[in-house]
Design a protein around this motif. Structure first.
Motif, mmCIF file in Angstrom:
data_model
loop_
_atom_site.group_PDB
_atom_site.id
_atom_site.type_symbol
_atom_site.label_atom_id
_atom_site.label_comp_id
_atom_site.label_asym_id
_atom_site.label_seq_id
_atom_site.Cartn_x
_atom_site.Cartn_y
_atom_site.Cartn_z
ATOM 1 N N LEU A 38 33.098 36.430 37.827
ATOM 2 C CA LEU A 38 34.284 37.433 37.629
ATOM 3 C C LEU A 38 35.269 36.683 38.310
ATOM 4 C CD1 LEU A 38 32.511 40.727 38.776
ATOM 5 C CD2 LEU A 38 32.675 39.670 36.392
ATOM 6 N N PRO A 39 36.708 36.556 37.545
ATOM 7 C CA PRO A 39 37.628 35.938 38.001
ATOM 8 C C PRO A 39 38.361 36.434 39.049
ATOM 9 C CG PRO A 39 38.158 36.775 35.895
ATOM 10 C CD PRO A 39 36.678 37.068 36.124
ATOM 11 N N ASP A 40 39.152 35.905 39.964
ATOM 12 C CA ASP A 40 40.154 36.256 41.074
ATOM 13 C C ASP A 40 41.223 37.030 40.163
ATOM 14 O OD1 ASP A 40 41.256 36.242 43.710
ATOM 15 O OD2 ASP A 40 42.933 34.820 43.002
ATOM 16 N N GLY A 41 41.420 38.039 40.867
ATOM 17 C CA GLY A 41 42.464 39.193 40.419
ATOM 18 C C GLY A 41 42.050 40.264 39.277
ATOM 19 N N LEU A 42 40.845 40.065 38.921
ATOM 20 C CA LEU A 42 40.299 40.961 37.956
ATOM 21 C C LEU A 42 40.150 42.371 38.480
ATOM 22 C CD1 LEU A 42 38.932 41.213 34.888
ATOM 23 C CD2 LEU A 42 36.604 41.084 36.276
ATOM 24 N N ASP A 43 40.784 43.498 37.892
ATOM 25 C CA ASP A 43 40.886 44.731 38.065
ATOM 26 C C ASP A 43 39.394 45.274 37.809
ATOM 27 O OD1 ASP A 43 43.398 44.817 39.071
ATOM 28 O OD2 ASP A 43 44.193 45.176 37.292
ATOM 29 N N TRP B 283 27.096 43.610 40.273
ATOM 30 C CA TRP B 283 26.891 43.633 41.753
ATOM 31 C C TRP B 283 27.616 42.662 42.297
ATOM 32 C CZ3 TRP B 283 25.013 47.561 44.626
ATOM 33 C CH2 TRP B 283 24.303 48.508 43.873
ATOM 34 N N VAL B 284 28.370 42.615 43.176
ATOM 35 C CA VAL B 284 29.405 41.719 43.721
ATOM 36 C C VAL B 284 29.219 41.851 45.307
ATOM 37 C CG1 VAL B 284 30.857 41.181 41.749
ATOM 38 C CG2 VAL B 284 31.578 42.887 43.916
ATOM 39 N N SER B 285 29.576 40.668 45.972
ATOM 40 C CA SER B 285 29.794 40.841 47.493
ATOM 41 C C SER B 285 30.882 41.544 47.788
ATOM 42 C CB SER B 285 29.743 39.579 47.952
ATOM 43 O OG SER B 285 30.139 39.434 49.510
ATOM 44 N N ALA B 286 30.623 42.491 48.825
ATOM 45 C CA ALA B 286 31.845 43.364 49.394
ATOM 46 C C ALA B 286 33.088 42.380 49.950
ATOM 47 C CB ALA B 286 31.427 43.921 50.628
ATOM 48 N N ALA B 287 32.615 41.053 50.329
ATOM 49 C CA ALA B 287 33.670 40.071 50.823
ATOM 50 C C ALA B 287 34.392 39.635 49.724
ATOM 51 C CB ALA B 287 33.111 39.204 51.528
ATOM 52 N N ASN B 288 34.140 39.943 48.419
ATOM 53 C CA ASN B 288 34.864 39.388 47.353
ATOM 54 C C ASN B 288 35.630 40.525 46.511
ATOM 55 O OD1 ASN B 288 32.601 37.210 47.317
ATOM 56 N ND2 ASN B 288 34.553 36.543 46.934
ATOM 57 N N ALA C 108 39.557 52.053 42.715
ATOM 58 C CA ALA C 108 40.323 50.987 42.127
ATOM 59 C C ALA C 108 40.259 49.632 43.039
ATOM 60 C CB ALA C 108 41.824 51.331 41.825
ATOM 61 N N LEU C 109 39.444 48.716 42.526
ATOM 62 C CA LEU C 109 39.342 47.370 43.337
ATOM 63 C C LEU C 109 39.946 46.191 42.555
ATOM 64 C CD1 LEU C 109 35.853 48.046 44.800
ATOM 65 C CD2 LEU C 109 38.122 48.366 45.964
ATOM 66 N N GLN C 110 40.170 45.164 43.191
ATOM 67 C CA GLN C 110 40.385 43.802 42.650
ATOM 68 C C GLN C 110 39.259 42.760 43.283
ATOM 69 O OE1 GLN C 110 44.079 41.868 43.251
ATOM 70 N NE2 GLN C 110 44.664 42.499 41.279
ATOM 71 N N ILE C 111 38.796 41.946 42.200
ATOM 72 C CA ILE C 111 38.049 40.696 42.886
ATOM 73 C C ILE C 111 39.023 39.730 43.373
ATOM 74 C CG2 ILE C 111 36.588 39.063 42.084
ATOM 75 C CD1 ILE C 111 35.352 41.654 41.661
ATOM 76 N N ARG C 112 38.546 39.216 44.564
ATOM 77 C CA ARG C 112 39.264 38.405 45.445
ATOM 78 C C ARG C 112 38.286 37.029 45.495
ATOM 79 N NH1 ARG C 112 39.836 40.400 51.121
ATOM 80 N NH2 ARG C 112 37.855 40.183 51.031
ATOM 81 N N GLY C 113 38.830 36.069 44.531
ATOM 82 C CA GLY C 113 38.206 34.900 44.474
ATOM 83 C C GLY C 113 37.270 34.725 43.460
#
Length: 114
Positions: A72-77, A104-109, A33-38
């Motif tokens: 992908l928006p900030d806070g998306l689960d 695929w997203v950046s691990a920083a996000n 379980a992750l969440q998009i940051r920014g």
């Protein structure tokens, strides 16, 4: 009459309770379980992800128009696909629970979901 009304009320409340508990639980395992940051661009393939780096507004717009990149928006689960087949620690493959695609997203996000 009162008994049928009571039975209907109990059935409706039961459905509401079930739907609320289904919304509260994540479809991911706890570790995934992750969440998009920014706000971040998600690429449909690892090749597109690599072409986005470093991020360039013009290329990003072209990829979005082609449908190979989605913001992908900030806070998306999201759920991490741990066995993604790529040995790049800067890239994370995630699945959006409400959609059919993996991105695929950046691990920083991404960050662990609370």
């Amino acid at each position: 009459m009162k008994q049928s009304f009571f039975a209907i009320a109990v059935a409706v409340l039961g459905c509401v309770a079930v739907s609320q508990s289904a919304l509260a639980t994540s479809p991911c395992g706890k570790a995934e379980a992750l969440q998009i940051r920014g706000d971040t661009p998600g690429a449909i393939s690892y090749d597109v992800y690599r072409q986005l780096r470093p991020l360039d507004a013009h290329r990003l717009a072209l990829f979005q128009d082609a449908g190979t990149v989605k913001r992908l928006p900030d806070g998306l689960d999201v759920c991490e696909i741990a066995d993604d087949g790529v040995r790049d620690p800067s890239a994370v493959l995630v699945h959006v629970p409400q959609g059919n695609m993996a991105w695929w997203v950046s691990a920083a996000n991404v960050e662990n979901a609370d």
